[in-house]
Design a protein around this motif. Structure first.
Motif, PDB file in Angstrom:
ATOM      1  N   MET A   1       0.848  -1.195   0.000  1.00 49.78           N
ATOM      2  CA  MET A   1       0.000   0.000   0.000  1.00 49.78           C
ATOM      3  C   MET A   1       0.884   1.245   0.000  1.00 49.78           C
ATOM      4  O   MET A   1       1.884   1.294   0.716  1.00 49.78           O
ATOM      5  N   ASN A   2       0.509   2.240  -0.769  1.00 49.08           N
ATOM      6  CA  ASN A   2       1.262   3.488  -0.817  1.00 49.08           C
ATOM      7  C   ASN A   2       1.020   4.321   0.436  1.00 49.08           C
ATOM      8  O   ASN A   2      -0.012   4.188   1.098  1.00 49.08           O
ATOM      9  N   ASN A   3       1.980   5.200   0.757  1.00 51.95           N
ATOM     10  CA  ASN A   3       1.775   6.160   1.839  1.00 51.95           C
ATOM     11  C   ASN A   3       0.609   7.078   1.476  1.00 51.95           C
ATOM     12  O   ASN A   3       0.365   7.356   0.291  1.00 51.95           O
ATOM     13  N   PHE A   4      -0.114   7.560   2.476  1.00 46.61           N
ATOM     14  CA  PHE A   4      -1.182   8.508   2.189  1.00 46.61           C
ATOM     15  C   PHE A   4      -1.465   9.400   3.377  1.00 46.61           C
ATOM     16  O   PHE A   4      -1.104   9.079   4.516  1.00 46.61           O
ATOM     17  N   ASP A   5      -2.090  10.529   3.085  1.00 48.68           N
ATOM     18  CA  ASP A   5      -2.524  11.498   4.089  1.00 48.68           C
ATOM     19  C   ASP A   5      -4.011  11.714   3.852  1.00 48.68           C
ATOM     20  O   ASP A   5      -4.408  12.417   2.924  1.00 48.68           O
ATOM     21  N   PHE A   6      -4.843  11.082   4.661  1.00 46.67           N
ATOM     22  CA  PHE A   6      -6.294  11.156   4.464  1.00 46.67           C
ATOM     23  C   PHE A   6      -6.895  12.164   5.427  1.00 46.67           C
ATOM     24  O   PHE A   6      -6.680  12.104   6.633  1.00 46.67           O
ATOM     25  N   TYR A   7      -7.656  13.087   4.861  1.00 46.34           N
ATOM     26  CA  TYR A   7      -8.296  14.138   5.658  1.00 46.34           C
ATOM     27  C   TYR A   7      -9.657  14.421   5.051  1.00 46.34           C
ATOM     28  O   TYR A   7      -9.773  14.655   3.845  1.00 46.34           O
ATOM     29  N   ASN A   8     -10.697  14.392   5.864  1.00 44.59           N
ATOM     30  CA  ASN A   8     -12.023  14.769   5.385  1.00 44.59           C
ATOM     31  C   ASN A   8     -12.814  15.361   6.543  1.00 44.59           C
ATOM     32  O   ASN A   8     -13.258  14.639   7.440  1.00 44.59           O
ATOM     33  N   PRO A   9     -12.986  16.682   6.522  1.00 47.11           N
ATOM     34  CA  PRO A   9     -13.639  17.359   7.653  1.00 47.11           C
ATOM     35  C   PRO A   9     -15.146  17.518   7.523  1.00 47.11           C
ATOM     36  O   PRO A   9     -15.778  18.105   8.407  1.00 47.11           O
ATOM     37  N   THR A  10     -15.737  17.022   6.429  1.00 50.48           N
ATOM     38  CA  THR A  10     -17.163  17.281   6.194  1.00 50.48           C
ATOM     39  C   THR A  10     -18.043  16.460   7.130  1.00 50.48           C
ATOM     40  O   THR A  10     -17.906  15.235   7.218  1.00 50.48           O
ATOM     41  N   ARG A  11     -18.958  17.130   7.790  1.00 52.57           N
ATOM     42  CA  ARG A  11     -19.942  16.453   8.647  1.00 52.57           C
ATOM     43  C   ARG A  11     -21.109  16.008   7.782  1.00 52.57           C
ATOM     44  O   ARG A  11     -21.656  16.790   7.001  1.00 52.57           O
ATOM     45  N   ILE A  12     -21.496  14.751   7.909  1.00 49.79           N
ATOM     46  CA  ILE A  12     -22.636  14.212   7.169  1.00 49.79           C
ATOM     47  C   ILE A  12     -23.816  14.045   8.119  1.00 49.79           C
ATOM     48  O   ILE A  12     -23.706  13.394   9.165  1.00 49.79           O
ATOM     49  N   VAL A  13     -24.938  14.634   7.736  1.00 52.54           N
ATOM     50  CA  VAL A  13     -26.192  14.463   8.488  1.00 52.54           C
ATOM     51  C   VAL A  13     -27.131  13.703   7.552  1.00 52.54           C
ATOM     52  O   VAL A  13     -27.625  14.257   6.565  1.00 52.54           O
ATOM     53  N   PHE A  14     -27.377  12.438   7.846  1.00 50.72           N
ATOM     54  CA  PHE A  14     -28.028  11.528   6.904  1.00 50.72           C
ATOM     55  C   PHE A  14     -29.398  11.096   7.419  1.00 50.72           C
ATOM     56  O   PHE A  14     -29.542  10.718   8.583  1.00 50.72           O
ATOM     57  N   GLY A  15     -30.399  11.120   6.534  1.00 52.09           N
ATOM     58  CA  GLY A  15     -31.680  10.528   6.869  1.00 52.09           C
ATOM     59  C   GLY A  15     -32.875  11.412   6.563  1.00 52.09           C
ATOM     60  O   GLY A  15     -32.750  12.583   6.179  1.00 52.09           O
TER      61      GLY A  15
END
Length: 387
Positions: A1-15
């Motif tokens: 697996m390659n190195n990675f920097d994962f970032y996701n700040p989005t709040r999900i309000v589902f339903g």
């Protein structure tokens, strides 16, 4: 697996009935500009529901953002924001409205002497500031509600270019599957294919032992294969629409692409088809992908075999036979969704190819794909297969 920097700040309000939570998600003193596309948000009552949830906040509207958002329209919203000093943007619609809002959020922070189109020319690398924004998703397709990218068309330049920046993640996105019930079949079909090809672009490359990413991607693809036809046949089935909506979001929120090579050649060629001929984005992907897989099946052989076995459950025959069957099954799935998969389905012929190839060159799309080996000449050969 390659190195990675994962970032996701989005709040999900589902339903169901989650639009009411807007009141909790925005500052009480926010001055809000609502952005949307055509009249459907008004006709279905979604826009009124959003405005009711915003209560006594200052709210204005900007409508008319196209299915392929154009610079010419979006820049009018930028001018409106600068004139009236809005401090929060709220996109109500599908990926095109959200993509457009991302561009508007960044362009509104540009100095007047700077050319906002340079955001696209620099693929977003020159974005240094953006207005905060959120989204109310009404069309599952692009994943724009939970990522930091977008695509904008410049009609005057016959150009459709992508951009990306960590400054244009939505602060939040509300996903209510019931808001998809009234969508036309064409838009649902497009959404299924769009999400499918997003997943494939991050999955069908070459192995790097990204086992979790592979299994997630395969799960999304199998879910889309299962729920796609049901979404057309049972428009008010909440569970079907919920799984379609979440699949489209997960297909392009960065998770399955972390630590693995990514392709995107199909998208870049598809963008040129849309810019030059006005074909729906998803339909350009359905045209290009089968040819792109066929032409490049040698470099993609290991993952294509895995795709054949795990996604389509093809286990008999030689490797080459299984791969060919998997590519054929992919095209058949698009057709099952009611989408034409040939240039001729859109009244285009071989005369289309040379001008499109020249546009790829003009936009710097000369070394596409996970190996940077998809030249304009290879793209032309792909399109010749798709006549």
């Amino acid at each position: 697996m390659n190195n990675f920097d994962f970032y996701n700040p989005t709040r999900i309000v589902f339903g169901d009935k989650t639009i009411a939570k807007l009141d909790e998600l925005l500052a009480k003193d926010a001055k809000v500009l609502l952005l949307y596309g055509g009249q459907s948000a008004k006709k279905t009552g979604t826009l009124d529901e959003v405005k009711a949830a915003l209560g006594q906040r200052q709210v204005a509207e900007f409508g008319g953002i196209e299915p392929n958002p154009t610079y010419e329209t979006l820049i009018k919203a930028v001018e409106m924001i600068k004139a009236q000093s809005f401090d929060f943007l709220l996109a109500v619609g599908g990926g095109s409205v959200i993509d457009g809002t991302k561009f508007i959020a960044a362009a509104a922070c540009f100095d007047d002497e700077k050319d906002p189109w340079s955001i696209l020319e620099n693929y977003g690398t020159n974005i240094t500031q953006a207005l905060p924004f959120g989204s109310v998703l009404t069309l599952p397709a692009t994943g724009s509600e939970m990522n930091n990218g977008g695509v904008v068309t410049h009609k005057g330049k016959h150009a459709k270019l992508p951009f990306r920046s960590p400054l244009v993640y939505p602060q939040f996105s509300i996903l209510d599957p019931t808001k998809t019930y009234t969508l036309p079949e064409r838009q649902i079909a497009n959404g299924v294919v769009d999400a499918f090809v997003h997943t494939v672009e991050q999955y069908l490359t070459y192995p790097v032992e990204g086992m979790i990413q592979d299994r997630f991607a395969e799960g999304i693809l199998q879910t889309l294969i299962e729920v796609g036809p049901k979404a057309l046949a049972e428009p008010n089935n909440y569970d079907v629409r919920a799984n379609l909506m979440w699949s489209a979001t997960m297909a392009l929120n960065g998770l399955i692409g972390a630590g693995v090579p990514q392709d995107w050649a199909t998208h870049m060629v598809g963008h040129e088809l849309t810019a030059m001929h006005g074909i729906d984005h998803a339909r350009t992907l359905a045209i290009v992908l089968p040819g792109m897989l066929q032409i490049r099946k040698e470099s993609k052989a290991a993952k294509l075999k895995q795709y054949a076995q795990r996604v389509w459950h093809i286990t008999e025959g030689s490797d080459d036979e299984m791969i060919d069957q998997a590519i054929a099954k992919t095209e058949e799935f698009f057709q099952q969704m009611g989408i034409g998969t040939r240039l001729s389905d859109y009244d285009l012929d071989e005369a289309t190819i040379e001008p499109l190839t020249e546009q790829l060159k003009a936009h710097g799309m000369v070394a596409l794909g996970e190996n940077n080996d998809v030249t304009p000449e290879i793209s032309a050969n792909v399109l010749k297969l798709r006549i």
